[in-house]
Design an enzyme around this catalytic site. Structure first.
Site, PDB file in Angstrom:
ATOM      1  N   GLY A   1      87.494  52.489  95.107  1.00 31.64           N
ATOM      2  CA  GLY A   1      86.420  53.243  94.376  1.00 31.64           C
ATOM      3  C   GLY A   1      86.872  53.892  93.226  1.00 31.64           C
ATOM      4  O   GLY A   1      88.227  54.022  93.140  1.00 31.64           O
TER       5      GLY A   1
ATOM      6  N   PRO B   1      88.405  56.685  90.627  1.00 26.56           N
ATOM      7  CA  PRO B   1      89.308  58.042  90.767  1.00 26.56           C
ATOM      8  C   PRO B   1      88.196  59.256  91.163  1.00 26.56           C
ATOM      9  O   PRO B   1      87.001  59.382  90.672  1.00 26.56           O
ATOM     10  CB  PRO B   1      89.851  58.455  89.675  1.00 26.56           C
ATOM     11  CG  PRO B   1      89.888  56.946  88.815  1.00 26.56           C
ATOM     12  CD  PRO B   1      88.620  56.276  89.207  1.00 26.56           C
ATOM     13  N   GLY B   2      88.599  59.985  92.279  1.00 28.97           N
ATOM     14  CA  GLY B   2      87.753  61.345  92.459  1.00 28.97           C
ATOM     15  C   GLY B   2      86.618  61.061  93.285  1.00 28.97           C
ATOM     16  O   GLY B   2      85.885  61.896  93.654  1.00 28.97           O
TER      17      GLY B   2
ATOM     18  N   LYS C   1      88.631  58.882  98.391  1.00 29.06           N
ATOM     19  CA  LYS C   1      89.427  57.859  99.183  1.00 29.06           C
ATOM     20  C   LYS C   1      90.272  58.633  99.957  1.00 29.06           C
ATOM     21  O   LYS C   1      90.415  58.511 101.226  1.00 29.06           O
ATOM     22  CB  LYS C   1      89.902  56.920  98.314  1.00 29.06           C
ATOM     23  CG  LYS C   1      88.838  56.068  97.569  1.00 29.06           C
ATOM     24  CD  LYS C   1      89.376  55.138  96.594  1.00 29.06           C
ATOM     25  CE  LYS C   1      90.145  55.423  95.746  1.00 29.06           C
ATOM     26  NZ  LYS C   1      89.392  56.061  94.555  1.00 29.06           N
TER      27      LYS C   1
ATOM     28  N   GLU D   1      73.541  64.771  64.337  1.00 29.00           N
ATOM     29  CA  GLU D   1      72.961  64.863  65.849  1.00 29.00           C
ATOM     30  C   GLU D   1      71.577  64.485  65.952  1.00 29.00           C
ATOM     31  O   GLU D   1      71.147  63.925  66.794  1.00 29.00           O
ATOM     32  CB  GLU D   1      73.461  66.058  66.608  1.00 29.00           C
ATOM     33  CG  GLU D   1      74.908  66.483  66.356  1.00 29.00           C
ATOM     34  CD  GLU D   1      75.824  65.775  66.930  1.00 29.00           C
ATOM     35  OE1 GLU D   1      75.431  64.621  67.818  1.00 29.00           O
ATOM     36  OE2 GLU D   1      76.977  65.478  66.479  1.00 29.00           O
TER      37      GLU D   1
HETATM   38  C1  NHX Z   1      87.402  64.517  61.589  1.00 25.18           C
HETATM   39  N1  NHX Z   1      86.190  65.901  63.430  1.00 25.18           N
HETATM   40  O1  NHX Z   1      88.208  64.034  62.152  1.00 25.18           O
HETATM   41  C2  NHX Z   1      86.642  65.923  62.191  1.00 25.18           C
HETATM   42  C3  NHX Z   1      87.709  67.029  62.106  1.00 25.18           C
HETATM   43  C4  NHX Z   1      80.214  63.602  62.786  1.00 25.18           C
HETATM   44  C5  NHX Z   1      79.381  65.714  63.238  1.00 25.18           C
HETATM   45  N2  NHX Z   1      87.281  64.409  60.357  1.00 25.18           N
HETATM   46  O2  NHX Z   1      79.889  61.910  66.999  1.00 25.18           O
HETATM   47  O3  NHX Z   1      82.705  65.853  66.074  1.00 25.18           O
HETATM   48  O4  NHX Z   1      85.135  63.958  63.037  1.00 25.18           O
HETATM   49  O5  NHX Z   1      77.560  62.864  68.120  1.00 25.18           O
HETATM   50  C6  NHX Z   1      83.872  63.178  71.942  1.00 25.18           C
HETATM   51  C7  NHX Z   1      83.164  62.543  71.068  1.00 25.18           C
HETATM   52  C8  NHX Z   1      86.258  64.357  68.138  1.00 25.18           C
HETATM   53  C9  NHX Z   1      85.147  64.113  71.547  1.00 25.18           C
HETATM   54  C10 NHX Z   1      83.287  62.567  69.820  1.00 25.18           C
HETATM   55  C11 NHX Z   1      85.977  64.683  69.327  1.00 25.18           C
HETATM   56  C12 NHX Z   1      84.553  63.036  67.931  1.00 25.18           C
HETATM   57  C13 NHX Z   1      81.120  63.708  67.014  1.00 25.18           C
HETATM   58  C14 NHX Z   1      85.874  63.743  66.064  1.00 25.18           C
HETATM   59  C15 NHX Z   1      80.372  64.521  65.193  1.00 25.18           C
HETATM   60  N3  NHX Z   1      78.775  63.686  67.639  1.00 25.18           N
HETATM   61  N4  NHX Z   1      83.632  63.858  65.191  1.00 25.18           N
HETATM   62  C16 NHX Z   1      79.979  62.800  67.400  1.00 25.18           C
HETATM   63  C17 NHX Z   1      82.579  64.630  65.664  1.00 25.18           C
HETATM   64  C18 NHX Z   1      85.269  64.751  63.817  1.00 25.18           C
HETATM   65  C19 NHX Z   1      85.534  63.765  67.428  1.00 25.18           C
HETATM   66  C20 NHX Z   1      85.168  63.970  70.061  1.00 25.18           C
HETATM   67  C21 NHX Z   1      84.209  63.061  69.289  1.00 25.18           C
HETATM   68  C22 NHX Z   1      80.321  64.828  63.574  1.00 25.18           C
HETATM   69  C23 NHX Z   1      81.264  63.865  65.569  1.00 25.18           C
HETATM   70  C24 NHX Z   1      85.071  64.710  65.119  1.00 25.18           C
HETATM   71 ZN    ZN Z   2      78.034  60.709  66.718  1.00 23.97          ZN
END
Ligand code: NHX
Ligand code: ZN
Length: 632
Positions: free
Chosen positions: A214, A216-217, A220, A437
């Site tokens: 299964g 993780p978490g 088990k 978004e």
């Molecule tokens: C960069 N950060 O790297 C800047 C600082 C495109 C409006 N130039 O797709 O935040 O680009 O829909 C989980 C999922 C960081 C954690 C995605 C951590 C992406 C996120 C990089 C929105 N939302 N991109 C997205 C975003 C970025 C990043 C994450 C992550 C943005 C996008 C971060």
């Molecule tokens: Zn995105």
């Protein structure tokens, strides 16, 4: 469940102690060496040979020791400050055959106080090194005895199994929620342990090993403890990684030791967590020598064949990657029973929440079924964390009970980390995040069979995301059609595409969206047989490794190229669908983005209202491209 997690493994602490001990003895060694070098005897002058002879002739030297390469001695003069004698040292390399020297010494050293030295003193050659060796030995055995609890170096070979006996932390099936079917199967094991004789008298063969499979978490370890708790037998618990050591042979002797201890306590239960750490297919895996792991695995197989299950020893093991296990482990007479511990369904989650919420005061109106309904995909450990997060949030908000809003926020914190409101955003960037978004959300809403959008937000989160779209997977969706996968890809691409349409070009923020989109498209081609060009084939090698690297794929270069082209086609077509939607609903997109900038988050109901409002205004809204069933 988190409260019952294993304590951190002991082996790291042991290794730290070992290193500390070695450092201490090394330091002692250095200090002693320096003391010997200094001889603690006051100032020593190094003289040139010529200078020495001059001083000798002038009668300024009190005594001399002639070594093979070195002349040492004492001057007549003393240190003016403290009256201590001044010693000197002369290299005589190249001057060993100075025939005049003895005559000069005879004449100028008062009382004939000179002698020859044959070599280093016994003190230097025997006593000091001997003492040092003893010291290091002592330090070493001290370290070992501290870490292993026994006074010899054999402690390394001792298994690190934690043994649970008695009722101190007894776990029973009462404590296990949400795994009713698994519990039924394990109850049989409990009976074997309680009355080992009953089954073999009928000629049945008692199972030796049960494999819990299964994610993780999923609980088990808890299940294993409950089996031991129900049967009232000792419980040896350890992790596969405890066996994996630097030194070849240590893992194997730990296995021997473990089984020897278990034999002495039978009937009992042995539980090996992370069996894949030792049980990986032999000879497979990365480069370098795996001798150690192979030996450990061989020993485990030998011990499993050797013990007599009728005496009441049963081996339980857990893994989340059964396909990587060596086939020898799952043959009859070994781990021949396999029990799948699934992610809990709605009812299971509710039961698990009830267990964890026992000590938490809940609001009168809250129904844990509601919480279970909004946590699809969560496992027991996640739910335990969630209850904890919600309780902490309620406390922070000065409430005395925990309500649904706290659980809602707790879920978001678990998925994406805490909010990061302080981050200063330039106005254009806030605008860009909002369109990104809004793009994800609009495409998801307009295409059929996508996970419903639960919330969109332009508040940064602890995981580094600047904005996010929370999809809430429909409860218990176990299978995904080609359409639903294609449309998930479309929705992922909708973010960058919306930036491009609204602001002229996309940004570098979409990389993780693209990675996920490409991953889905690739699996559709390689694993799910969803590409008409490549046919209904699974291109993964027989090992069934879940994360194929280039080397593990079984196809020709020609096929590799076709795969790339098909992945590309799926992405391109998904993007085309997303583009049609975003262009066809440009005003709706603007509206969602504007609302996001205004209030930072938009929830499912508000999103629905915006979409319905827009559809009233424009009757000629293009229908979703995904075919019939396109939703509003
Ligand atoms: C960069 N950060 O790297 C800047 C600082 C495109 C409006 N130039 O797709 O935040 O680009 O829909 C989980 C999922 C960081 C954690 C995605 C951590 C992406 C996120 C990089 C929105 N939302 N991109 C997205 C975003 C970025 C990043 C994450 C992550 C943005 C996008 C971060
Ligand atoms: Zn995105």
């Amino acid at each position: 469940m988190s409260s019952l997690k294993n304590p951190p493994t002991k082996s790291r602490r042991d290794r730290q102690r070992l290193i500390l001990g070695l450092l201490v003895s090394g330091g002692l060694f250095l200090a002693l060496g320096m003391a010997v070098a200094l001889r603690l005897q006051g100032p020593v002058k190094t003289l040139p040979y010529g200078q020495f002879r001059k001083q000798l002739e002038r009668g300024e030297i009190a005594s001399v020791r002639l070594g093979p390469t070195l002349i040492e001695g004492r001057l007549l003069a003393v240190n003016p400050q403290d009256g201590r004698p001044i010693h000197f040292r002369v290299s005589r390399v190249g001057m060993e055959h100075d025939v005049d020297l003895i005559r000069l010494l005879d004449v100028h050293i008062p009382g004939g106080d000179y002698e020859a030295e044959t070599g280093p003193s016994p003190l230097q050659t025997v006593v000091f090194p001997g003492a040092l060796f003893l010291l290091m030995l002592l330090a070493f055995s001290w370290v070992v005895s501290r870490s292993g609890g026994m006074g010899s170096a054999m402690a390394f070979a001792k298994s690190r199994a934690r043994v649970y006996t008695g009722n101190a932390q007894r776990v029973t099936f009462e404590d296990v929620a949400g795994h009713d079917e698994v519990v039924i199967e394990l109850k049989e094991i409990v009976e074997f342990l309680q009355t080992p004789g009953k089954y073999c008298s009928l000629g049945g063969r008692v199972p030796k090993g049960v494999l819990l499979i299964g994610a993780p978490g999923t609980g088990k370890t808890l299940l294993a403890r409950a089996v031991a708790g129900e049967a009232g037998v000792p419980f040896f618990s350890l992790s596969g990684s405890d066996f994996v050591e630097l030194f070849v042979g240590v893992g194997a002797s730990r296995v021997r030791n473990l089984f020897a201890r278990a034999q002495a306590k039978a009937p009992c239960l042995i539980f090996i967590d992370e069996l894949d750490a030792i049980g990986k297919a032999r000879g497979a895996g990365g480069p370098g020598s795996h001798d150690e792991r192979d030996q450990t695995l061989n020993q485990l197989l030998v011990e499993m064949d050797g013990f007599d299950a009728n005496r009441g020893i049963i081996l339980l093991a857990a893994t989340n990657r059964p396909e990587t296990l060596d086939q020898a482990l799952v043959r009859p007479g070994r781990f021949d029973r396999q029990v799948v511990v699934d992610r809990p369904d709605l009812i299971g989650r509710e039961q698990i929440l009830k267990v964890h919420a026992r000590a938490v005061p809940l609001e009168e109106t809250i129904n844990l079924r509601q919480v279970a309904a909004i946590t699809p995909g969560f496992v027991g450990a996640d739910l335990a964390n969630l209850v904890n997060e919600a309780a902490l949030l309620a406390a922070r908000r000065g409430k005395t009970t925990v309500g649904l809003p706290e659980f809602e926020e707790g879920i978001e914190r678990l998925i994406a980390g805490p909010e990061k409101r302080q981050r200063l955003l330039r106005r254009e960037e806030k605008n860009r995040i909002a369109f990104h978004e809004a793009g994800h959300a609009l495409v998801a809403r307009k295409l059929p069979e996508t996970d419903p959008v639960h919330k969109i937000s332009i508040i940064g989160r602890g995981n580094g995301a600047l904005g996010y779209t929370l999809y809430r997977p429909e409860e218990d969706r176990l299978l995904h059609t080609r359409t639903s996968l294609e449309n998930a890809v479309s929705s992922l691409l909708g973010g960058a595409l919306a930036e491009e349409l609204a602001l002229g070009e996309a940004s570098d923020g979409c990389s993780s969206d693209l990675r996920r989109a490409t991953q889905i498209a690739r699996r559709m081609v390689v694993e799910f047989g969803m590409s008409p060009v490549l046919g209904r084939l699974n291109y993964l090698k027989d090992s069934g490794l879940s994360s194929p690297t280039a080397a593990e794929l079984s196809w020709s270069e020609q096929t590799a190229r076709e795969i790339d082209l098909e992945v590309r086609r799926i992405i391109d077509e998904a993007q085309a669908r997303a583009r049609i939607i975003l262009q066809g609903h440009r005003e709706t997109l603007d509206e969602i983005a504007a609302r996001l900038i205004e209030q930072e988050t938009v929830d499912a109901a508000e999103l629905k209202a915006i979409l319905e409002n827009a559809e009233c205004r424009t009757e000629d809204t293009p229908r979703g491209v995904g075919g019939p069933g396109s939703e509003s």
